[in-house]
Design a protein around this motif. Sequence first.
Motif, PDB file in Angstrom:
ATOM      1  N   MET A 123       0.846  -1.198   0.000  1.00 27.58           N
ATOM      2  CA  MET A 123       0.000   0.000   0.000  1.00 27.58           C
ATOM      3  C   MET A 123       0.879   1.246   0.000  1.00 27.58           C
ATOM      4  O   MET A 123       1.774   1.389   0.830  1.00 27.58           O
ATOM      5  CB  MET A 123      -0.906   0.003   1.246  1.00 27.58           C
ATOM      6  N   ASP A 124       0.636   2.131  -0.949  1.00 34.24           N
ATOM      7  CA  ASP A 124       1.408   3.373  -1.062  1.00 34.24           C
ATOM      8  C   ASP A 124       0.584   4.506  -0.453  1.00 34.24           C
ATOM      9  O   ASP A 124      -0.220   5.151  -1.129  1.00 34.24           O
ATOM     10  CB  ASP A 124       1.718   3.654  -2.530  1.00 34.24           C
ATOM     11  N   ARG A 125       0.766   4.754   0.844  1.00 34.69           N
ATOM     12  CA  ARG A 125      -0.065   5.731   1.540  1.00 34.69           C
ATOM     13  C   ARG A 125       0.091   7.142   0.984  1.00 34.69           C
ATOM     14  O   ARG A 125      -0.887   7.896   0.882  1.00 34.69           O
ATOM     15  CB  ARG A 125       0.262   5.720   3.038  1.00 34.69           C
ATOM     16  N   GLU A 126       1.313   7.507   0.626  1.00 32.94           N
ATOM     17  CA  GLU A 126       1.548   8.866   0.125  1.00 32.94           C
ATOM     18  C   GLU A 126       0.835   9.098  -1.204  1.00 32.94           C
ATOM     19  O   GLU A 126       0.141  10.110  -1.384  1.00 32.94           O
ATOM     20  CB  GLU A 126       3.045   9.113  -0.025  1.00 32.94           C
ATOM     21  N   GLN A 127       0.990   8.166  -2.141  1.00 33.32           N
ATOM     22  CA  GLN A 127       0.344   8.318  -3.437  1.00 33.32           C
ATOM     23  C   GLN A 127      -1.176   8.178  -3.338  1.00 33.32           C
ATOM     24  O   GLN A 127      -1.923   8.863  -4.043  1.00 33.32           O
ATOM     25  CB  GLN A 127       0.907   7.297  -4.424  1.00 33.32           C
ATOM     26  N   PRO A 159      -7.541   0.179   3.226  1.00 36.65           N
ATOM     27  CA  PRO A 159      -8.988   0.047   2.978  1.00 36.65           C
ATOM     28  C   PRO A 159      -9.309  -1.325   2.395  1.00 36.65           C
ATOM     29  O   PRO A 159      -8.521  -1.898   1.633  1.00 36.65           O
ATOM     30  CB  PRO A 159      -9.277   1.158   1.958  1.00 36.65           C
ATOM     31  N   SER A 160     -10.454  -1.853   2.762  1.00 39.24           N
ATOM     32  CA  SER A 160     -10.923  -3.101   2.170  1.00 39.24           C
ATOM     33  C   SER A 160     -11.380  -2.848   0.740  1.00 39.24           C
ATOM     34  O   SER A 160     -11.563  -1.697   0.308  1.00 39.24           O
ATOM     35  CB  SER A 160     -12.095  -3.664   2.986  1.00 39.24           C
ATOM     36  N   GLU A 161     -11.558  -3.917  -0.006  1.00 38.84           N
ATOM     37  CA  GLU A 161     -12.043  -3.771  -1.376  1.00 38.84           C
ATOM     38  C   GLU A 161     -13.435  -3.139  -1.402  1.00 38.84           C
ATOM     39  O   GLU A 161     -13.757  -2.368  -2.305  1.00 38.84           O
ATOM     40  CB  GLU A 161     -12.063  -5.135  -2.077  1.00 38.84           C
ATOM     41  N   GLN A 162     -14.257  -3.464  -0.412  1.00 35.11           N
ATOM     42  CA  GLN A 162     -15.596  -2.878  -0.334  1.00 35.11           C
ATOM     43  C   GLN A 162     -15.506  -1.366  -0.113  1.00 35.11           C
ATOM     44  O   GLN A 162     -16.250  -0.591  -0.733  1.00 35.11           O
ATOM     45  CB  GLN A 162     -16.389  -3.525   0.798  1.00 35.11           C
ATOM     46  N   MET A 163     -14.611  -0.937   0.757  1.00 33.68           N
ATOM     47  CA  MET A 163     -14.426   0.487   1.003  1.00 33.68           C
ATOM     48  C   MET A 163     -13.915   1.193  -0.245  1.00 33.68           C
ATOM     49  O   MET A 163     -14.348   2.294  -0.585  1.00 33.68           O
ATOM     50  CB  MET A 163     -13.450   0.708   2.157  1.00 33.68           C
ATOM     51  N   LEU A 164     -12.987   0.566  -0.946  1.00 36.91           N
ATOM     52  CA  LEU A 164     -12.431   1.165  -2.156  1.00 36.91           C
ATOM     53  C   LEU A 164     -13.497   1.312  -3.242  1.00 36.91           C
ATOM     54  O   LEU A 164     -13.532   2.319  -3.964  1.00 36.91           O
ATOM     55  CB  LEU A 164     -11.268   0.316  -2.674  1.00 36.91           C
ATOM     56  N   GLU A 180     -10.587   3.219 -15.248  1.00 32.96           N
ATOM     57  CA  GLU A 180      -9.127   3.296 -15.161  1.00 32.96           C
ATOM     58  C   GLU A 180      -8.697   3.897 -13.823  1.00 32.96           C
ATOM     59  O   GLU A 180      -7.745   3.425 -13.186  1.00 32.96           O
ATOM     60  CB  GLU A 180      -8.577   4.144 -16.311  1.00 32.96           C
ATOM     61  N   GLU A 181      -9.409   4.938 -13.376  1.00 33.19           N
ATOM     62  CA  GLU A 181      -9.085   5.554 -12.087  1.00 33.19           C
ATOM     63  C   GLU A 181      -9.406   4.620 -10.932  1.00 33.19           C
ATOM     64  O   GLU A 181      -8.671   4.573  -9.941  1.00 33.19           O
ATOM     65  CB  GLU A 181      -9.856   6.872 -11.942  1.00 33.19           C
ATOM     66  N   ARG A 182     -10.501   3.869 -11.046  1.00 35.15           N
ATOM     67  CA  ARG A 182     -10.832   2.889 -10.010  1.00 35.15           C
ATOM     68  C   ARG A 182      -9.729   1.849  -9.880  1.00 35.15           C
ATOM     69  O   ARG A 182      -9.303   1.495  -8.771  1.00 35.15           O
ATOM     70  CB  ARG A 182     -12.148   2.197 -10.330  1.00 35.15           C
ATOM     71  N   ASP A 183      -9.258   1.326 -11.014  1.00 34.27           N
ATOM     72  CA  ASP A 183      -8.205   0.316 -10.979  1.00 34.27           C
ATOM     73  C   ASP A 183      -6.935   0.882 -10.335  1.00 34.27           C
ATOM     74  O   ASP A 183      -6.254   0.202  -9.563  1.00 34.27           O
ATOM     75  CB  ASP A 183      -7.899  -0.167 -12.399  1.00 34.27           C
ATOM     76  N   HIS A 184      -6.614   2.140 -10.654  1.00 35.86           N
ATOM     77  CA  HIS A 184      -5.447   2.799 -10.072  1.00 35.86           C
ATOM     78  C   HIS A 184      -5.611   2.922  -8.559  1.00 35.86           C
ATOM     79  O   HIS A 184      -4.662   2.677  -7.793  1.00 35.86           O
ATOM     80  CB  HIS A 184      -5.279   4.184 -10.712  1.00 35.86           C
ATOM     81  N   LEU A 185      -6.804   3.277  -8.112  1.00 38.24           N
ATOM     82  CA  LEU A 185      -7.091   3.394  -6.685  1.00 38.24           C
ATOM     83  C   LEU A 185      -6.843   2.068  -5.977  1.00 38.24           C
ATOM     84  O   LEU A 185      -6.213   2.022  -4.908  1.00 38.24           O
ATOM     85  CB  LEU A 185      -8.545   3.838  -6.493  1.00 38.24           C
ATOM     86  N   PHE A 186      -7.327   0.979  -6.542  1.00 36.81           N
ATOM     87  CA  PHE A 186      -7.147  -0.336  -5.930  1.00 36.81           C
ATOM     88  C   PHE A 186      -5.660  -0.674  -5.821  1.00 36.81           C
ATOM     89  O   PHE A 186      -5.206  -1.200  -4.794  1.00 36.81           O
ATOM     90  CB  PHE A 186      -7.862  -1.406  -6.755  1.00 36.81           C
ATOM     91  N   ARG A 187      -4.895  -0.389  -6.856  1.00 35.47           N
ATOM     92  CA  ARG A 187      -3.465  -0.727  -6.845  1.00 35.47           C
ATOM     93  C   ARG A 187      -2.713   0.102  -5.799  1.00 35.47           C
ATOM     94  O   ARG A 187      -1.824  -0.412  -5.113  1.00 35.47           O
ATOM     95  CB  ARG A 187      -2.877  -0.529  -8.232  1.00 35.47           C
ATOM     96  N   LEU A 188      -3.045   1.396  -5.694  1.00 37.17           N
ATOM     97  CA  LEU A 188      -2.396   2.237  -4.691  1.00 37.17           C
ATOM     98  C   LEU A 188      -2.676   1.727  -3.279  1.00 37.17           C
ATOM     99  O   LEU A 188      -1.829   1.852  -2.388  1.00 37.17           O
ATOM    100  CB  LEU A 188      -2.883   3.688  -4.816  1.00 37.17           C
ATOM    101  N   ALA A 189      -3.847   1.145  -3.081  1.00 35.66           N
ATOM    102  CA  ALA A 189      -4.229   0.637  -1.766  1.00 35.66           C
ATOM    103  C   ALA A 189      -3.733  -0.784  -1.520  1.00 35.66           C
ATOM    104  O   ALA A 189      -4.052  -1.389  -0.492  1.00 35.66           O
ATOM    105  CB  ALA A 189      -5.745   0.688  -1.605  1.00 35.66           C
ATOM    106  N   GLY A 190      -2.966  -1.323  -2.464  1.00 32.93           N
ATOM    107  CA  GLY A 190      -2.377  -2.641  -2.265  1.00 32.93           C
ATOM    108  C   GLY A 190      -3.258  -3.805  -2.637  1.00 32.93           C
ATOM    109  O   GLY A 190      -3.023  -4.930  -2.188  1.00 32.93           O
ATOM    110  N   HIS A 191      -4.271  -3.556  -3.481  1.00 34.01           N
ATOM    111  CA  HIS A 191      -5.175  -4.614  -3.919  1.00 34.01           C
ATOM    112  C   HIS A 191      -5.048  -4.820  -5.433  1.00 34.01           C
ATOM    113  O   HIS A 191      -4.644  -3.915  -6.166  1.00 34.01           O
ATOM    114  CB  HIS A 191      -6.633  -4.261  -3.598  1.00 34.01           C
TER     115      HIS A 191
END
Length: 282
Positions: free
Chosen positions: A1-5, A62-67, A79-90
């Motif tokens: 998980m990249d908290r800063e990004q 965050p859990s996948e449900q939260m994301l 595309e932005e959703r997928d980026h969000l999941f990757r930044l959160a480590g999912h």
Amino acid sequence: MDREQLADFLRRRREALQPEDVGLRRGPRRRTSGLRREEVAALCDMSVDYYGRLEQRRGPQPSEQMLAAIARGLRLTLEERDHLFRLAGHTAPARTALRSDHVSPGLMRILDRLADTPAQVMTGLGETLAQTAAARALFGDETRFEGFARSVGYRWFTDASARDVYPAEDHPLHSRAFTADIRSYLATQGPDSRAAAIVDALLAESPEFAELWAEHEVRSVHPREKRLQHPEVGIMHLQCQFLIDPEQGQTLLVLTAAPGSESADRLRLLTVIGTQDLASRR
């Protein structure tokens, strides 16, 4: 998980959204660039503290449900959703032809402008992904369910309270309609799909469903005008309109009443109830 990004991405997407983009009014004294954190938290159906900690780089993963809720609240593209999941480590959710829980920004913008109308976005399996306050007042919070119970068709045959919104004399018609809907969707998804698993479960749990399933009825039997009831406003005669997003495999259901009718008056009262309930939740 990249908290800063993750924090930077959330903050920039929040600042890019304007109140008008999500159906909110812009007050004369507003100085914030974009939305406030509390506004985004409300759109995501989470606490201000939880969302704020994510933007401050000190929140939990965050859990996948939260994301998924954040992606809808911030009106992200796929595309932005997928980026969000990757930044959160999912791992980003798989994109299948007719199965997606992500509501497109365009469909969410339409939903935002229907705040005074019962409207909700649903999957082909009858899973509610987003609702207006008026829809929650009428149907209850249908986004809270998990597992097979996310499907309104499954709940219809396994949870007696799912039928409360319809007069009892209309139940046989709706039972046939839900059965036909499930059969139609199963045909598009195949024997190894979630739809097939729900059918197997219903055949084991509901004699009524098993009897209707054996008839192999495939025609659509949902009436375009429905009678719905609410304990505080009574029975309403409502027309159903549908807007289909073929790319996401989702449908926006909108319920309206004939202008000047008693049902229209009751629908306006329901909207007030929904607004009050939403305010109390916040």
